[in-house]
Design a protein around this motif. Structure first.
Motif, PDB file in Angstrom:
ATOM      1  N   PHE A 931       0.947  -1.244  -0.155  1.00  0.00           N
ATOM      2  CA  PHE A 931       0.009   0.473   0.127  1.00  0.00           C
ATOM      3  C   PHE A 931       0.652   1.788  -0.132  1.00  0.00           C
ATOM      4  O   PHE A 931       0.618   2.796  -0.798  1.00  0.00           O
ATOM      5  CB  PHE A 931      -1.300  -0.188   1.306  1.00  0.00           C
ATOM      6  CG  PHE A 931      -1.709  -0.875   0.934  1.00  0.00           C
ATOM      7  CD1 PHE A 931      -2.822  -1.436   2.404  1.00  0.00           C
ATOM      8  CD2 PHE A 931      -2.345  -1.434   0.529  1.00  0.00           C
ATOM      9  CE1 PHE A 931      -3.654  -2.400   2.069  1.00  0.00           C
ATOM     10  CE2 PHE A 931      -3.329  -2.147  -0.049  1.00  0.00           C
ATOM     11  CZ  PHE A 931      -3.664  -3.179   1.526  1.00  0.00           C
ATOM     12  N   ALA A 932       2.482   1.488   1.008  1.00  0.00           N
ATOM     13  CA  ALA A 932       3.301   1.775   0.487  1.00  0.00           C
ATOM     14  C   ALA A 932       3.957   2.289  -0.665  1.00  0.00           C
ATOM     15  O   ALA A 932       4.742   3.259  -0.604  1.00  0.00           O
ATOM     16  CB  ALA A 932       3.996   1.877   1.761  1.00  0.00           C
ATOM     17  N   GLY A 933       4.009   1.515  -1.394  1.00  0.00           N
ATOM     18  CA  GLY A 933       4.219   1.508  -2.999  1.00  0.00           C
ATOM     19  C   GLY A 933       4.910   0.792  -3.073  1.00  0.00           C
ATOM     20  O   GLY A 933       6.340   1.200  -3.879  1.00  0.00           O
ATOM     21  N   GLY A 934       5.853   0.071  -1.759  1.00  0.00           N
ATOM     22  CA  GLY A 934       6.837  -0.911  -2.379  1.00  0.00           C
ATOM     23  C   GLY A 934       6.979  -2.194  -2.663  1.00  0.00           C
ATOM     24  O   GLY A 934       5.656  -2.654  -3.222  1.00  0.00           O
ATOM     25  N   THR A 935       8.111  -3.061  -3.116  1.00  0.00           N
ATOM     26  CA  THR A 935       7.858  -4.006  -4.028  1.00  0.00           C
ATOM     27  C   THR A 935       8.134  -5.349  -2.884  1.00  0.00           C
ATOM     28  O   THR A 935       8.801  -5.331  -2.496  1.00  0.00           O
ATOM     29  CB  THR A 935       8.801  -4.345  -5.110  1.00  0.00           C
ATOM     30  OG1 THR A 935       8.302  -3.043  -5.695  1.00  0.00           O
ATOM     31  CG2 THR A 935       8.729  -5.465  -5.920  1.00  0.00           C
ATOM     32  N   ILE A 936       7.169  -6.631  -3.326  1.00  0.00           N
ATOM     33  CA  ILE A 936       7.958  -7.581  -2.653  1.00  0.00           C
ATOM     34  C   ILE A 936       8.736  -8.688  -3.159  1.00  0.00           C
ATOM     35  O   ILE A 936       7.914  -8.936  -4.254  1.00  0.00           O
ATOM     36  CB  ILE A 936       6.630  -8.244  -1.432  1.00  0.00           C
ATOM     37  CG1 ILE A 936       6.078  -7.789  -0.982  1.00  0.00           C
ATOM     38  CG2 ILE A 936       7.272  -9.699  -0.566  1.00  0.00           C
ATOM     39  CD1 ILE A 936       6.263  -6.873   0.398  1.00  0.00           C
TER      40      ILE A 936
END
Length: 993
Positions: A931-936
């Motif tokens: 939701f905060a724009g990061g990538t897993i």
């Protein structure tokens, strides 16, 4: 106003209340002037409002026949009775006051009066003013009953019948301590003058003085109606359309092109003078009522929907546009050498709200707003003036995608201050889809195709500021489904289908513009069973009882009593739709005496709401209940979306109640871990189905055959029912006989034979004559001779065919229940209704016409219910108020949270000792990052952060480091703290798991 002044003096003073008399006479040279002072304020409710309400209480089906009473009045339909009441009041005004009806009109339909500013007063603010005016103790029961007007009548003085009715609750209090028992002497003009003063002040002291003046000169009933006028919640049982039509035959047409009550009353004061053709078109800098898109839910397929767009064999074209999630807006532009930049702009919303202060009046200078300062090159060189129709949306430049309309006002205010024109962040973008006026030429009589050509020649556009909304030209209904799937995948609202051969029709919904939206998702099946943890009191008829509920997810099902996580829940969604009267009664019966009032200062530790860590009070319920004392609800939804309003940080979009799960205990409700697993499975299955569907569609196209992909269900579309009789499907109509006299006409056409086959397929018996059988149901939808004969005898009720379809539809929807026949509804189901049965059948629907026993059949019926709500609630939806509420919940920092972890690539190190608590933490942390724009990432290379379990590091047992480069090692706590703070915090404090 001095009550002893002469009638002539009173008229002169009332005229001065409008402002500059000479200026108004120049603007409205033919405006009428009253010869006598206006009627007393109390005449509005003694001669208009109360009689209208009395006629509404006796509302009955328009097709029902009643015998005439001794005075010949009982044979009038409710609509005719209401028209007579309004006509009598207007006739009295013309005779005793004069031709200027504007002073009365703005009090009769205050929600349509654009000349008076908003008061800035809501129920609680008015309650505090009345408490101060009446000098009652703020801790008294009377004071509390007004402040807590939604709560049921638990206090000794408060009546349960007024719960949810603020004006009614005020009347109870004011009637105990009136300064006047008889009606007061304030005239309608005096009330208007004082309300103008109230709208122009924000000082609490001045507001108090004005309310004290009203209190001294009005009795409790007058004050009650005054409060309804201030709140714009009239509930008089007649729409502004009816009132305008009775005032003048052309009043509605003029209001549609001007949104101006003053102009309607002053230009159309003589019913004999009609508007010329040139006077019925829109004009520059004059707000009009735009054309609206219909939601064609009555058709059963895309093929029939396209047929409604009236294609011809010579031209089978229709247009497909994406439906934008923004605010409908009209832009007026004209050349004006006297203003900065040489152009003057006007912006109005669909509800005639003037937004020029926000989006701009000029291209340059102090009045260049959030849009105009950037669009000096948006128009062609030869464009002198134009009127554009479109949608104002929020565009996020960082992700180059549209953002939900709840952020529009915040983005516009921010962009208004962006003098440098920074090309980042969120901004308002005006998407234009129609041109209605160009270089002094009215284009509404021309076809959409011609208007589009004019639009493309007049507007060059400015990238991500003002753009022409694209459309796709289509020729077959099979082209709709792929486009709908495409926009739904991009989280869009849906589609709008348009007839390019159509003219523009003000304030109309017709088949030339059709909305298409996706149906509720069905992938979750019957698994969304959630426990109720909070309740919200309703208003109106549902006042004093819970009308909606807060549902939560269990944090840890395995926790034992005494454990801090025992019964603990995170707020998940709020649901208020889909409940019948019996559902509310069942929930109330199972939870009676177990509810506790929510104390904001001491919230229950077992229920966590949304919001900041320090102040989790978003979507705060009026009351709460322990899960062990509560019930489990089964719900459905359109989708799952991110939301900071709930503790889960995600919520259901458009949740709707399906049934009460009396077979499940609170421990059987969904936990956080179970829902996240379910969500992951649904998303995976959805992707697989999409790929399969795309493959099938592609194969079908190659074979030039009709697609075999399962069609996407249109929201509210009537389910098709096989009519040929092929044996019984169920025993829905077992024991009943049906005498079907005619075909079905409304809402869809069906032959008499089809209806008989439907009845037989559900074990009903079909007969061909009337009898005394008490289980006989007579069905008709046309006034044939034999039908009129039965009506005249008035010995039996006649049912519309739609009742049969409603029973079948509800039985199919309630698959988990035993099929049952629906109770008759007076307006919807009865073609002819005996007078003795009117009362009982009217009790099967609520005050808005919404059935207690069945789901709404289609969106058209939903619109009808909403229109009744608008009548009762005294106005339509105020989008500005709604946007302000969204801002209160979201605040500006949430915009940054959506990309505060951008450019982060995160790897979660597996744990050797996984448990439910760790799994839940990891799933929530991953959602925070997304939701905060990061990538897993599932691999260790190229990551920026490694999340390790508690007590572990990023080093393997053999001593080698898992990652290379400058990746940071953090624990789950770092991610949780970032989310709570709304920004990245220092990693060093959280470098260990």
């Amino acid at each position: 106003m001095d009550v002893n002044m002469s009638d002539a003096d009173a008229v002169r003073e009332e005229r001065l209340m409008y402002g500059d008399d000479e200026e108004l006479d120049s603007k409205y040279p033919n405006r009428p002037h009253n010869q006598h002072k206006t009627l007393p304020f109390h005449s509005l409710f003694t001669e208009l409002f109360n009689p209208l309400l009395d006629s509404t209480k006796k509302n009955r089906p328009p097709t029902a026949r009643r015998k005439a009473g001794p005075h010949g009045q009982s044979n009038l339909s409710p609509h005719e009775a209401r028209r007579n009441i309004i006509e009598r009041f207007i006739a009295k005004w013309r005779k005793e006051v004069g031709q200027d009806f504007f002073p009365a009109m703005r009090l009769i339909v205050p929600e349509k009066d654009r000349d008076r500013a908003m008061y800035g007063l809501k129920e609680k603010a008015i309650a505090k003013l009345l408490i101060k005016v009446t000098k009652i103790n703020k801790d008294s029961d009377d004071a509390k009953s007004m402040i807590n007007w939604k709560l049921p009548g638990q206090l000794r003085q408060a009546s349960a019948t007024t719960a949810g009715d603020f004006a009614g609750r005020c009347y109870e209090v004011l009637s105990k301590r009136p300064l006047r028992t008889e009606v007061g002497d304030m005239s309608i003009a005096e009330v208007n003058n004082t309300l103008d003063q109230l709208s122009q002040t924000g000082s609490e002291e001045q507001q108090f003085n004005i309310f004290r003046r009203f209190y001294r000169r009005m009795n409790p009933e007058e004050l009650t109606w005054l409060i309804r006028i201030i709140l714009r919640q009239m509930k008089i049982g007649a729409t502004e359309k009816t009132i305008l039509e009775i005032w003048h035959p052309d009043a509605e047409a003029l209001f549609n092109i001007s949104s101006n009550l003053r102009r309607v009353c002053w230009e159309l004061y003589d019913p004999k003078l009609r508007l010329d053709g040139d006077d019925t078109g829109i004009t520059l800098m004059q707000c009009f009522q735009p054309q609206l898109a219909a939601f064609q839910n009555k058709v059963g397929s895309f093929e029939k929907m396209v047929t409604k767009l009236q294609p011809t064999p010579e031209d089978d074209t229709f247009w497909i546009e994406e439906k934008l999630d923004g605010e409908r807006m009209q832009l007026h532009m004209t050349e004006d050498p006297s203003v900065p930049g040489g152009r003057l702009f006007g912006f109005w919303s669909r509800k005639a709200k003037d937004y020029a202060y926000l989006y701009g009046k000029h291209l340059e200078g102090a009045e260049a707003g959030a849009l105009t300062r950037f669009i000096s090159d948006a128009f062609g060189r030869n464009v002198r003036n134009c009127i554009l129709d479109g949608e104002m949306i929020t565009w996020d430049m960082d992700v180059d995608h549209i953002v939900g309309f709840g952020t529009l006002k915040t983005a516009a205010i921010s962009e208004k201050e962006n003098v440098t024109g920074t090309n980042t962040g969120q901004r308002p973008l005006f998407r234009v889809f129609d041109c209605l006026y160009l270089n002094d030429k009215l284009l509404t009589p021309y076809t959409l195709r011609d208007r589009r050509r004019a639009l493309q020649s007049a507007v060059k556009g400015v990238h991500r500021r003002l753009e022409i909304h694209p459309y796709k030209e289509a020729h077959s209904y099979t082209e709709i489904e792929p486009e709908l799937r495409k926009v739904v995948a991009e989280a869009s609202e849906g589609l709008v289908l348009k007839n390019p051969r159509s003219m523009y029709r003000l304030n109309e919904r017709n088949d030339d513009w059709v909305k298409v939206k996706p149906e509720y998702m069905s992938e979750f099946g019957e698994s969304l069973d959630c426990v109720v943890v909070g309740g919200y009191f309703g208003s109106g008829r549902r006042g004093g009882a819970h009308s909606s509920f807060l549902c939560g997810l269990l944090v840890n099902k395995k926790a034992k009593e005494g454990d801090p996580e025992f019964e603990k829940c995170y707020s998940f969604f709020k649901v208020g739709g889909g409940f019948s009267r019996e559902d509310y009664a069942n929930i109330r019966g199972r939870t009676e005496g177990k509810w506790k009032d929510w104390d904001p200062k001491r919230p229950p530790p077992i229920i966590e709401l949304g919001g900041h860590h320090e102040n989790r009070q978003h979507e705060r319920p009026d009351q709460w209940i322990r899960p062990s004392d509560s019930v489990v609800l089964e719900c459905k939804a359109a989708s799952v979306e991110g939301s900071d309003k709930f503790r889960m940080r995600i919520t259901l979009r458009f949740p709707r109640f399906k049934q009460l799960r009396t077979d499940k205990r609170w421990t059987d409700a969904l936990s956080i871990t179970e829902f996240m697993e379910l969500k992951a499975n649904v998303e995976r299955e959805h992707e697989e189905k999409e790929k399969e569907q795309e493959f099938k569609i592609e194969q079908s196209r190659r074979k030039r055959a009709r697609t075999t992909a399962k069609p996407l269900t249109v929201a509210g579309a009537e389910r098709s029912v096989d009519t040929p009789y092929a044996g019984p499907k169920d025993n829905l109509f077992a024991g009943l006989s049906f005498y079907i006299m005619t075909d079905q006409i409304d809402p869809t056409k069906r032959s008499k034979a089809d209806l008989e086959n439907l009845v037989k397929s559900h074990c009903g018996k079909v007969v061909q004559r009337e009898s005394s059988d008490e289980n006989l149901i007579i069905v008709a939808d046309k006034h044939l001779v034999k039908v009129k004969s039965l009506e005249k005898r008035d010995t039996c009720n006649i049912v519309k065919p739609v009742w049969i379809l409603d029973c079948i539809r509800q039985a199919e929807a309630d698959t988990a229940s035993i099929p049952y026949m629906l109770p008759f509804e007076a307006n919807r189901h009865m073609f002819h209704l005996k007078e003795a049965d009117e009362g009982p059948y009217e009790q099967n629907v609520d005050e808005y016409g919404d059935s207690y026993a069945r789901d709404l059949a289609d969106v058209e019926e939903l619109k009808t219910v909403f229109s009744h709500m608008a009548n009762v609630a005294g106005g339509r939806f105020d989008k500005k108020i709604f946007l302000d509420q969204l801002e209160d919940h979201g605040s500006s920092f949430f915009d940054l949270k959506t990309h505060m972890l951008s450019n982060m690539k995160v790897y979660f190190k597996p744990s050797d000792h996984e448990d439910d608590s760790w799994n839940m933490q990891v799933m929530l942390a991953k959602n925070y990052i997304k939701f905060a724009g990061g990538t897993i990432l599932g691999v260790r290379k190229g990551v920026t952060h490694v999340v390790v379990p508690k007590g572990e590091t990023a080093v393997d047992e053999d001593g080698d480091v898992d990652v290379t480069g400058l990746a940071r090692t953090v624990g789950v706590g770092w991610i949780e703290r970032c989310w709570e703070e709304g920004t990245r915090v220092d990693e060093e404090r959280y470098q260990w798991g």
